[in-house]
Each structure stands twice: as structure tokens, then as C-alpha cells.
Design an enzyme around this catalytic site. Structure first.
Site, PDB file in Angstrom:
ATOM      1  N   SER A 144       1.272  -0.619  -0.262  1.00  0.00           N
ATOM      2  CA  SER A 144      -0.284  -0.391   0.200  1.00  0.00           C
ATOM      3  C   SER A 144       1.094   1.202   0.170  1.00  0.00           C
ATOM      4  CB  SER A 144      -1.063  -0.607   0.945  1.00  0.00           C
ATOM      5  OG  SER A 144      -1.589   1.406   1.257  1.00  0.00           O
ATOM      6  N   TYR A 157      -2.092  -1.557  10.035  1.00  0.00           N
ATOM      7  CA  TYR A 157      -2.330  -0.778   8.534  1.00  0.00           C
ATOM      8  C   TYR A 157      -0.330  -0.413   8.610  1.00  0.00           C
ATOM      9  CZ  TYR A 157      -4.021  -1.142   3.931  1.00  0.00           C
ATOM     10  OH  TYR A 157      -3.881  -1.292   2.924  1.00  0.00           O
ATOM     11  N   LYS A 161       2.127  -2.994   6.613  1.00  0.00           N
ATOM     12  CA  LYS A 161       2.522  -2.269   5.075  1.00  0.00           C
ATOM     13  C   LYS A 161       3.863  -2.241   4.757  1.00  0.00           C
ATOM     14  CE  LYS A 161      -1.307  -4.017   3.569  1.00  0.00           C
ATOM     15  NZ  LYS A 161      -1.966  -4.770   2.312  1.00  0.00           N
TER      16      LYS A 161
HETATM   17  N1  LIG Z   1      -8.797  -0.386  -1.104  1.00  0.00           N
HETATM   18  C1  LIG Z   1      -8.150   0.028  -1.392  1.00  0.00           C
HETATM   19  O1  LIG Z   1      -7.852   1.673  -1.371  1.00  0.00           O
HETATM   20  C2  LIG Z   1      -6.163  -0.323  -1.135  1.00  0.00           C
HETATM   21  C3  LIG Z   1      -5.395   0.896  -0.309  1.00  0.00           C
HETATM   22  C4  LIG Z   1      -4.177   0.338  -0.963  1.00  0.00           C
HETATM   23  C5  LIG Z   1      -3.845  -1.085  -0.541  1.00  0.00           C
HETATM   24  N2  LIG Z   1      -5.077  -1.629  -0.747  1.00  0.00           N
HETATM   25  C6  LIG Z   1      -4.406  -3.109  -0.165  1.00  0.00           C
HETATM   26  O2  LIG Z   1      -5.276  -3.791  -1.612  1.00  0.00           O
HETATM   27  C7  LIG Z   1      -5.443  -5.960  -1.571  1.00  0.00           C
HETATM   28  C8  LIG Z   1      -6.662  -5.912  -1.689  1.00  0.00           C
HETATM   29  O3  LIG Z   1      -7.533  -5.463  -0.930  1.00  0.00           O
HETATM   30  P1  LIG Z   1      -8.712  -4.358  -1.650  1.00  0.00           P
HETATM   31  O4  LIG Z   1      -9.499  -2.891  -1.516  1.00  0.00           O
HETATM   32  O5  LIG Z   1      -9.050  -5.021  -3.184  1.00  0.00           O
HETATM   33  O6  LIG Z   1      -9.584  -5.348  -0.750  1.00  0.00           O
HETATM   34  P2  LIG Z   1     -11.080  -6.442  -0.102  1.00  0.00           P
HETATM   35  O7  LIG Z   1     -12.139  -5.740   0.597  1.00  0.00           O
HETATM   36  O8  LIG Z   1     -12.595  -6.231  -1.696  1.00  0.00           O
HETATM   37  O9  LIG Z   1     -10.447  -7.585  -0.852  1.00  0.00           O
HETATM   38  C9  LIG Z   1      -9.431  -7.934   0.704  1.00  0.00           C
HETATM   39  C10 LIG Z   1      -9.155  -9.676  -0.154  1.00  0.00           C
HETATM   40  O10 LIG Z   1      -8.724 -10.358   1.071  1.00  0.00           O
HETATM   41  C11 LIG Z   1      -9.594 -11.507   1.787  1.00  0.00           C
HETATM   42  N3  LIG Z   1      -9.238 -11.851   2.912  1.00  0.00           N
HETATM   43  C12 LIG Z   1      -8.712 -11.061   3.770  1.00  0.00           C
HETATM   44  N4  LIG Z   1      -8.273 -12.340   4.712  1.00  0.00           N
HETATM   45  C13 LIG Z   1      -7.725 -13.236   4.609  1.00  0.00           C
HETATM   46  C14 LIG Z   1      -7.092 -14.185   4.069  1.00  0.00           C
HETATM   47  N5  LIG Z   1      -6.393 -14.519   6.027  1.00  0.00           N
HETATM   48  N6  LIG Z   1      -7.019 -15.483   3.635  1.00  0.00           N
HETATM   49  C15 LIG Z   1      -7.195 -14.685   2.297  1.00  0.00           C
HETATM   50  N7  LIG Z   1      -8.004 -13.880   2.325  1.00  0.00           N
HETATM   51  C16 LIG Z   1      -8.161 -13.436   2.970  1.00  0.00           C
HETATM   52  C17 LIG Z   1     -11.103 -10.758   2.126  1.00  0.00           C
HETATM   53  O11 LIG Z   1     -11.715 -11.666   1.747  1.00  0.00           O
HETATM   54  C18 LIG Z   1     -11.430 -10.004   0.774  1.00  0.00           C
HETATM   55  O12 LIG Z   1     -11.644 -11.095  -0.828  1.00  0.00           O
HETATM   56  C19 LIG Z   1      -5.234  -5.540   0.592  1.00  0.00           C
HETATM   57  O13 LIG Z   1      -3.878  -6.009   0.661  1.00  0.00           O
HETATM   58  C20 LIG Z   1      -5.458  -3.591   0.389  1.00  0.00           C
HETATM   59  O14 LIG Z   1      -4.348  -4.280   2.036  1.00  0.00           O
HETATM   60  C21 LIG Z   1      -6.276  -1.545  -0.259  1.00  0.00           C
END
Ligand SMILES: NC(=O)c1ccc[n+]([C@@H]2O[C@H](COP(=O)([O-])OP(=O)(O)OC[C@H]3O[C@@H](n4cnc5c(N)ncnc54)[C@H](O)[C@@H]3O)[C@@H](O)[C@H]2O)c1
Length: 270
Positions: A144, A157, A161
């Protein structure tokens, strides 16, 4: 450099049931890859895989897996090998936006460590030795912008990260001359459940800071940037290019950057 040849390549995406993960699964599948969609939400992973299978047969499998445990990773990688043979590209993308400030409980700290960083270590341990032996393999982690800068409002977080960025760097430095390619995705806001739901990064929490910091991108747009960057074998993937400027400012004058972040936190009502 043209995007890497993906026809028939075997890709695993964790956290693939929705958000950035399902967009990555669709993008790499569209380029010809066979995709294992893994998620704690097994039904959600199966739904995405079914959608991909409808486009092209024998090309996608959904697996329910908890990647926050060593066993969950072993079971996932075994299932993926049974489905499509050796893995070429692994997206360590699952993540949790739990936790807040110093009042964060132990369970949330542990969960953030398990899913946001230990999962990457567990998967790399299982995959990298084989990749080094054959001289080819790709590990892409979703960290992130919070892993380069910080996440106002969430200590777990920010910390986990940063650890994910550090681990990806370490992998690249240690194995980059032996056939391992590594990329690290560091977006700011992306329009997914994590940003929109009610957890630490979700509605009313740190997400207001994320939204104020820059444009909220759609997951498909992020997947396009990742696809291009992997074709170029670029380590740092920044769908929000301004993150590079913020990161440079942090490196060039840490104290000034910290003061600016304190002002941002105060403006956000912290
Ligand atoms: N959305 C944002 O603004 C953003 C910004 C920077 C980074 N991220 C990162 O992007 C990645 C994806 O997140 P997203 O934004 O698509 O959110 P999201 O919540 O849609 O996706 C995260 C997925 O991870 C799965 N998950 C959680 N714990 C798990 C586990 N123990 N085993 C297997 N699966 C698991 C959840 O069920 C979910 O489907 C994450 O690592 C998040 O930290 C997101």
C-alpha cells in the site's frame, strides 16, 4: 518492454474474491493465464473462477484458503499445483484493514501481521526454492502507499504494510539475480470493500484521509497498471504516481514530512 507472455501461464491471486484481487484475476486471465482465485471467502473465490471459466474452459479454479496461516498457504499451493501444475506468478494480495491507534486490541494486531505480512513469507517459503531451481518465477505483493508513507488512523496497517514492502525488497535483493522477479503494488485509495466497509480503513475511519489524499481509483484501472508494470518487470508499482513525490519528500526531509503528516491528521479530525 512488451508485457510478459501470459498465454498458459499459471497465476495465483490471493484475496481474489473481490476488489483489486478479482480485477487482477480478470486482467491476467484475459491475457491468457490460467488463474487460481484464492480467498478466505471460498464462495466468492468460486464465483470469480466460475465467471472466468465461462469465458474459457479449464482456465480458472476457486479455492477457499486462509493465507494468514502456514497450513492455509500449503493447502492453497498444493491445490493450485494439482489444478494447473507449477506456479509462474503469485499475487500476495489478500489484506485486512483492521486496527486503529494505541487502543487496537491484540487480536487485531495479530490478524494484521498474519494476513498483511506473514502470508507473504509463508507463500515465498513454499514457492521461491522451486523458482530458483528452474530460474524463473514472479512474486507480486500488494502492500500500500501506507507501506511507503504511513496510514493516518491505523498503526497495524502502517506497520504491516511497511513490513510487506521490506519483505518484497528483501526478496528482490536476495534472489533477483537468480531468476526471481518481484514487484510491490503500493496504491492509495481504491474503490473496494476495504475502503467502503466499516473497518479501520473503511467508512468513517481512516478512509476519509485516504479519500482526501488523492483520487480513488477503480480496481480495473489498478489491474491495468499492474499488468503493464509486470510486463516491464518493474519493482515498485504506483497506480497513483504522486506517491513517488510524497515518498521522495519523506526521504529528503523526514522531520518536515512528519510535521506535514501531523497537520494532515489534525485536519482529518485526529
Ligand atoms: N482499497 C484500497 O484503498 C487499498 C489501498 C492500498 C492497498 N490496498 C490493499 O489491496 C489489497 C486488496 O484489498 P482490496 O482493497 O481489494 O479490499 P477487499 O476487501 O475487496 O479485498 C481483500 C480480500 O482479502 C480477503 N482476505 C482477507 N483475509 C484473508 C485471509 N486470511 N486469507 C485469504 N483471503 C483473505 C478478503 O476476503 C477480501 O476478499 C489488500 O492487501 C489491501 O490492503 C487496498
Amino acid at each position: 518492454m512488451p508485457p510478459m507472455e501470459l498465454e498458459g501461464r499459471h497465476v495465483i491471486v490471493t484475496g481474489g474474491a473481490g476488489g483489486i484481487g478479482s480485477a487482477l484475476a480478470r486482467r491476467f486471465h484475459a491475457a491468457g493465464a490460467r488463474v487460481v482465485v484464492a480467498d478466505l471467502d471460498g464462495a466468492g473465490a468460486a464465483r470469480v473462477a466460475t465467471e472466468l471459466e465461462a469465458v474459457r474452459g479449464d482456465s480458472a479454479v476457486g479455492v477457499g484458503a486462509d493465507v494468514g496461516t502456514a497450513d492455509g498457504n500449503a493447502e492453497l499451493i498444493d491445490a493450485a499445483r494439482r489444478a494447473f501444475g507449477e506456479i509462474d506468478l503469485f499475487f500476495a494480495n489478500a489484506g485486512v484493514g483492521v486496527g486503529g491507534e494505541l487502543d487496537t486490541n491484540d487480536d487485531d494486531w495479530q490478524l494484521a501481521f498474519h494476513v498483511n505480512i506473514e502470508a507473504h513469507v509463508f507463500a515465498a517459503r513454499l514457492l521461491v526454492p522451486g523458482w530458483i531451481e528452474r530460474g524463473d518465477g514472479y512474486f507480486c505483493s500488494t502492500a500500500s502507499a501506507a507501506g511507503l508513507l504511513t496510514q493516518i488512523g491505523s498503526a497495524p496497517y502502517s506497520v504491516t504494510k511497511h513490513a510487506a514492502v521490506a519483505f518484497a525488497e528483501w526478496l528482490s535483493i536476495t534472489y533477483g539475480d537468480r531468476g526471481l522477479k518481484v514487484s510491490c503494488l503500493c496504491p492509495m485509495g481504491v474503490n473496494t470493500n476495504m475502503l467502503n466497509a466499516g473497518d479501520a480503513l473503511g467508512a468513517g475511519g481512516a478512509s476519509s484521509v485516504v479519500r482526501a489524499a488523492g483520487e480513488v481509483l477503480e480496481p480495473d484501472a489498478v489491474a491495468d497498471v499492474v499488468f503493464q508494470a509486470i510486463g516491464d518487470e518493474r519493482f515498485l508499482i504506483l497506480p497513483h504516481p504522486e506517491v513517488l513525490t510524497f515518498f521522495q519528500r519523506k526521504a529528503s526531509d523526514y522531520d518536515r514530512w512528519l510535521a506535514g503528516m501531523r497537520r494532515l491528521r489534525a485536519r482529518a479530525g485526529g
